[in-house]
Design a protein around this motif. Structure first.
Motif, PDB file in Angstrom:
ATOM      1  N   CYS A  15     -40.819  33.807  17.991  1.00 20.89           N
ATOM      2  CA  CYS A  15     -41.918  33.349  17.138  1.00 20.89           C
ATOM      3  C   CYS A  15     -41.362  33.044  15.748  1.00 20.89           C
ATOM      4  N   ARG A  16     -41.685  31.854  15.217  1.00 21.84           N
ATOM      5  CA  ARG A  16     -41.063  31.407  13.962  1.00 21.84           C
ATOM      6  C   ARG A  16     -42.009  31.214  12.795  1.00 21.84           C
ATOM      7  N   SER A  17     -43.309  31.362  13.010  1.00 20.96           N
ATOM      8  CA  SER A  17     -44.243  31.162  11.903  1.00 20.96           C
ATOM      9  C   SER A  17     -45.491  32.011  12.119  1.00 20.96           C
ATOM     10  N   LYS A  19     -48.478  30.866  11.917  1.00 20.67           N
ATOM     11  CA  LYS A  19     -49.386  30.052  12.729  1.00 20.67           C
ATOM     12  C   LYS A  19     -49.096  30.270  14.218  1.00 20.67           C
ATOM     13  N   GLU A  20     -47.818  30.237  14.580  1.00 20.46           N
ATOM     14  CA  GLU A  20     -47.450  30.479  15.975  1.00 20.46           C
ATOM     15  C   GLU A  20     -47.817  31.904  16.390  1.00 20.46           C
ATOM     16  N   LYS A  21     -47.643  32.853  15.471  1.00 19.08           N
ATOM     17  CA  LYS A  21     -47.997  34.248  15.769  1.00 19.08           C
ATOM     18  C   LYS A  21     -49.488  34.349  16.109  1.00 19.08           C
ATOM     19  N   GLN A  23     -51.428  32.002  17.257  1.00 15.83           N
ATOM     20  CA  GLN A  23     -51.661  31.336  18.543  1.00 15.83           C
ATOM     21  C   GLN A  23     -51.229  32.224  19.706  1.00 15.83           C
ATOM     22  N   ARG A  24     -50.080  32.852  19.560  1.00 17.18           N
ATOM     23  CA  ARG A  24     -49.563  33.677  20.647  1.00 17.18           C
ATOM     24  C   ARG A  24     -50.377  34.952  20.851  1.00 17.18           C
ATOM     25  N   HIS A  49     -42.841  37.623  11.740  1.00 12.32           N
ATOM     26  CA  HIS A  49     -43.297  36.622  12.702  1.00 12.32           C
ATOM     27  C   HIS A  49     -43.097  37.094  14.131  1.00 12.32           C
ATOM     28  N   ASP A  50     -42.090  37.930  14.356  1.00  8.28           N
ATOM     29  CA  ASP A  50     -41.698  38.300  15.722  1.00  8.28           C
ATOM     30  C   ASP A  50     -42.284  39.625  16.206  1.00  8.28           C
ATOM     31  N   ASP A  82     -49.166  36.382  24.464  1.00  9.61           N
ATOM     32  CA  ASP A  82     -47.874  35.790  24.809  1.00  9.61           C
ATOM     33  C   ASP A  82     -46.777  36.575  24.094  1.00  9.61           C
TER      34      ASP A  82
END
Length: 93
Positions: A15-17, A19-21, A23-24, A49-50, A82
């Motif tokens: 996970c790099r952002s 926003k992605e966090k 979503q996941r 992020h991770d 995710d």
């Protein structure tokens, strides 16, 4: 009245952002926060992020009802998020 605090630590490899966090995590707050016997918040790893840490407070008339709610929360996280659940802690009050 029985109360249990359930804390889940979740790893989000790759996970790099933020926003992605979000979503996941799959709308975890909205999905589980609707239940009248559950309070939920992201309680840790806000700046990473991770990884993510979520705390749930489950309330019910019997310890069996609360244990069932906690199991439902864990199952939802395993199916919908995710990422990998790395640690689960339960504290009965």
């Amino acid at each position: 009245m029985h109360i249990t605090i359930l804390t889940l630590t979740i790893s989000l490899p790759g996970c790099r952002s933020l926003k992605e966090k979000r979503q996941r995590m799959g709308g975890l707050h909205e999905r589980l926060g609707r239940h009248p016997a559950i309070a939920v918040c992201e309680s840790g790893h806000h700046d990473r992020h991770d990884a993510s840490e979520w705390t749930f407070v489950a309330v019910g008339p019997t310890s069996r009802a609360v244990a069932s709610l906690c199991s439902e929360i864990e199952e939802t996280c395993l199916q919908r998020v995710d990422g990998r659940v790395m640690e689960v802690t339960r504290e009965r009050l």
